[in-house]
Structure formats: C-alpha cells, structure tokens
Scaffold this motif. Structure first.
Motif, mmCIF file in Angstrom:
data_model
loop_
_atom_site.group_PDB
_atom_site.id
_atom_site.type_symbol
_atom_site.label_atom_id
_atom_site.label_comp_id
_atom_site.label_asym_id
_atom_site.label_seq_id
_atom_site.Cartn_x
_atom_site.Cartn_y
_atom_site.Cartn_z
ATOM 1 N N THR A 58 5.921 -2.565 -0.828
ATOM 2 C CA THR A 58 5.409 -1.601 -1.798
ATOM 3 C C THR A 58 5.619 -2.154 -3.194
ATOM 4 O O THR A 58 6.545 -2.912 -3.444
ATOM 5 C CB THR A 58 6.093 -0.233 -1.652
ATOM 6 N N SER A 59 4.738 -1.777 -4.064
ATOM 7 C CA SER A 59 4.887 -2.162 -5.460
ATOM 8 C C SER A 59 5.214 -0.908 -6.255
ATOM 9 O O SER A 59 5.156 0.202 -5.736
ATOM 10 C CB SER A 59 3.594 -2.801 -5.966
ATOM 11 N N THR A 60 5.561 -1.080 -7.480
ATOM 12 C CA THR A 60 5.920 0.067 -8.314
ATOM 13 C C THR A 60 4.711 0.903 -8.692
ATOM 14 O O THR A 60 4.861 1.995 -9.194
ATOM 15 C CB THR A 60 6.619 -0.401 -9.609
ATOM 16 N N ASP A 61 3.522 0.398 -8.418
ATOM 17 C CA ASP A 61 2.325 1.139 -8.809
ATOM 18 C C ASP A 61 1.669 1.895 -7.658
ATOM 19 O O ASP A 61 0.483 2.201 -7.702
ATOM 20 C CB ASP A 61 1.317 0.217 -9.501
ATOM 21 N N GLY A 62 2.430 2.237 -6.620
ATOM 22 C CA GLY A 62 1.922 3.082 -5.552
ATOM 23 C C GLY A 62 1.045 2.394 -4.530
ATOM 24 O O GLY A 62 0.272 3.046 -3.843
ATOM 25 N N ILE A 63 1.176 1.082 -4.395
ATOM 26 C CA ILE A 63 0.380 0.343 -3.414
ATOM 27 C C ILE A 63 1.305 -0.184 -2.317
ATOM 28 O O ILE A 63 2.269 -0.886 -2.592
ATOM 29 C CB ILE A 63 -0.385 -0.819 -4.064
ATOM 30 N N PHE A 64 0.989 0.160 -1.056
ATOM 31 C CA PHE A 64 1.698 -0.357 0.111
ATOM 32 C C PHE A 64 0.787 -1.372 0.778
ATOM 33 O O PHE A 64 -0.373 -1.074 1.049
ATOM 34 C CB PHE A 64 1.990 0.765 1.115
ATOM 35 N N GLU A 65 1.319 -2.572 1.035
ATOM 36 C CA GLU A 65 0.541 -3.601 1.720
ATOM 37 C C GLU A 65 1.281 -4.024 2.974
ATOM 38 O O GLU A 65 2.477 -4.259 2.943
ATOM 39 C CB GLU A 65 0.324 -4.800 0.801
ATOM 40 N N CYS A 66 0.543 -4.116 4.073
ATOM 41 C CA CYS A 66 1.109 -4.503 5.356
ATOM 42 C C CYS A 66 0.551 -5.859 5.763
ATOM 43 O O CYS A 66 -0.675 -6.030 5.839
ATOM 44 C CB CYS A 66 0.760 -3.476 6.427
ATOM 45 N N ALA A 67 1.445 -6.808 6.033
ATOM 46 C CA ALA A 67 1.014 -8.118 6.519
ATOM 47 C C ALA A 67 0.353 -7.935 7.883
ATOM 48 O O ALA A 67 0.678 -6.990 8.616
ATOM 49 C CB ALA A 67 2.224 -9.045 6.627
ATOM 50 N N PRO A 68 -0.574 -8.816 8.245
ATOM 51 C CA PRO A 68 -1.266 -8.654 9.525
ATOM 52 C C PRO A 68 -0.336 -8.466 10.726
ATOM 53 O O PRO A 68 -0.623 -7.672 11.610
ATOM 54 C CB PRO A 68 -2.093 -9.935 9.649
#
Length: 188
Positions: free
Chosen positions: A33-43
C-alpha cells in the motif's frame, strides 16, 4: 424493553456487516500500500477472482467473469458523490484510450436510485454499470474498496491487481491499467 433489544440487535448486525466488509481474508496484508490509498498486489499474491455480477442500470445482467482474458477496471460510484463526478471524465478517457488493448470497464452504482444513477451516467460514460443500491458487491472483494469512489483493476485472470480507495485521474489510472494489461496471464 423491546426498543432496547431491537437497537442492540441492529447494532450487532451493523457491526457484523462492518467486520465482514473490513476483513480481507489476509489478502490486503499480502499487497503493498502507498500513502495515497493505492493497494497493489504482485501477480503471485493475487487471490481467486471475485464474483461480481448483477443487474445493469440499462437493463439486462452482467457478470465480470465475461471479461476474463481482458483487464477489467471496476469503479464504485454514486450520483450523490462529488468526487465521482470529478473523476467520470478521467475514467471515460482512460476507457477510450485502453479498450483497444483488451481492457474493459464496469461501473458499480451504489447507494443510489436507478433514475438518479441513469441521469448521472447519461453523456458521461459509455461503459456499463451494475446497479447495487445496497452496496453488497463490494463485500465479495478480498480487498474491499471501503470508499466511494473506488477503483479496482482486475488482471486478465480476473484477480485483484490494484485497488484505489479514492478518486482517480487519467494520468495516474492509465499507466496502472497499461502495466496490468502488459502482464502475461497466469493461466497461460
């Protein structure tokens, strides 16, 4: 006395729904997660595809599994939501710029009346929207959006790749969508 029991029962039910909505079956913790509300999941951290299906605002039904093989961008919105109004042009522009590369868009209208939702969409977006006035579809996501607006990007296998818990602009969404579209499907 009956009013107290009814109130206690209602509070218990609300708490149970809130807990279901906030739990993410461990998936949220596996993603960055980043501080700007974005969650990213690796494949290799993405879970099974969510079930997102229902009645379209314009009539008929739709199941996001129909988009398997494409990147699917799912946006939760409401006509009553000022940030939703602000991002609508950016979503449509991203859709137009990426649909030729195997990207589909789906709106999910929440906490709204059908008439207001249809009026909001008219002339703003060309992709379809599911009508979900009770906001139940968000509960089927391993990483629930928790906000409106929210945008979820599903990879070509239908798994959650990115969750953005705020309004989004074309300048930030398009590169994310293009990056996910460039990935090889896990099923290949």
């Amino acid at each position: 006395m009956n009013a107290r029991r009814w109130t206690a029962g209602l509070l218990a039910a609300v708490a149970a729904v809130a807990l279901v909505g906030c739990t993410s079956k461990g998936q949220e913790k596996a993603c960055t997660t980043s501080t700007d509300g974005i969650f990213e999941c690796a494949p290799d951290q993405r879970s099974a595809p969510p079930k997102l299906a229902g009645e379209l605002l314009a009539g008929g039904t739709y199941d996001v599994s129909q988009a398997r093989g494409q990147v699917a961008v799912v946006n939760f919105w409401g006509s009553w939501c000022p940030p939703c109004r602000a991002e609508a042009d950016d979503l449509e522009a991203t859709y137009q710029a990426t649909k030729g590369s195997g990207v589909s868009f789906l709106g999910i209208n929440v906490q709204d009346s059908r008439d207001k939702a249809k009026a909001f969409e008219e002339g703003r977006v060309t992709y379809p929207s599911l009508f979900d006035p009770s906001s139940r579809l968000a509960l089927d996501l391993d990483i629930p959006p928790n906000t409106v607006p929210a945008t979820v990007v599903l990879d070509r296998d239908g798994r959650i790749a990115v969750v953005i818990r705020r309004a989004v602009t074309q300048d930030e969404l398009r590169p994310i969508v293009e990056r996910i579209a460039a990935e090889k499907p896990a099923s290949s």
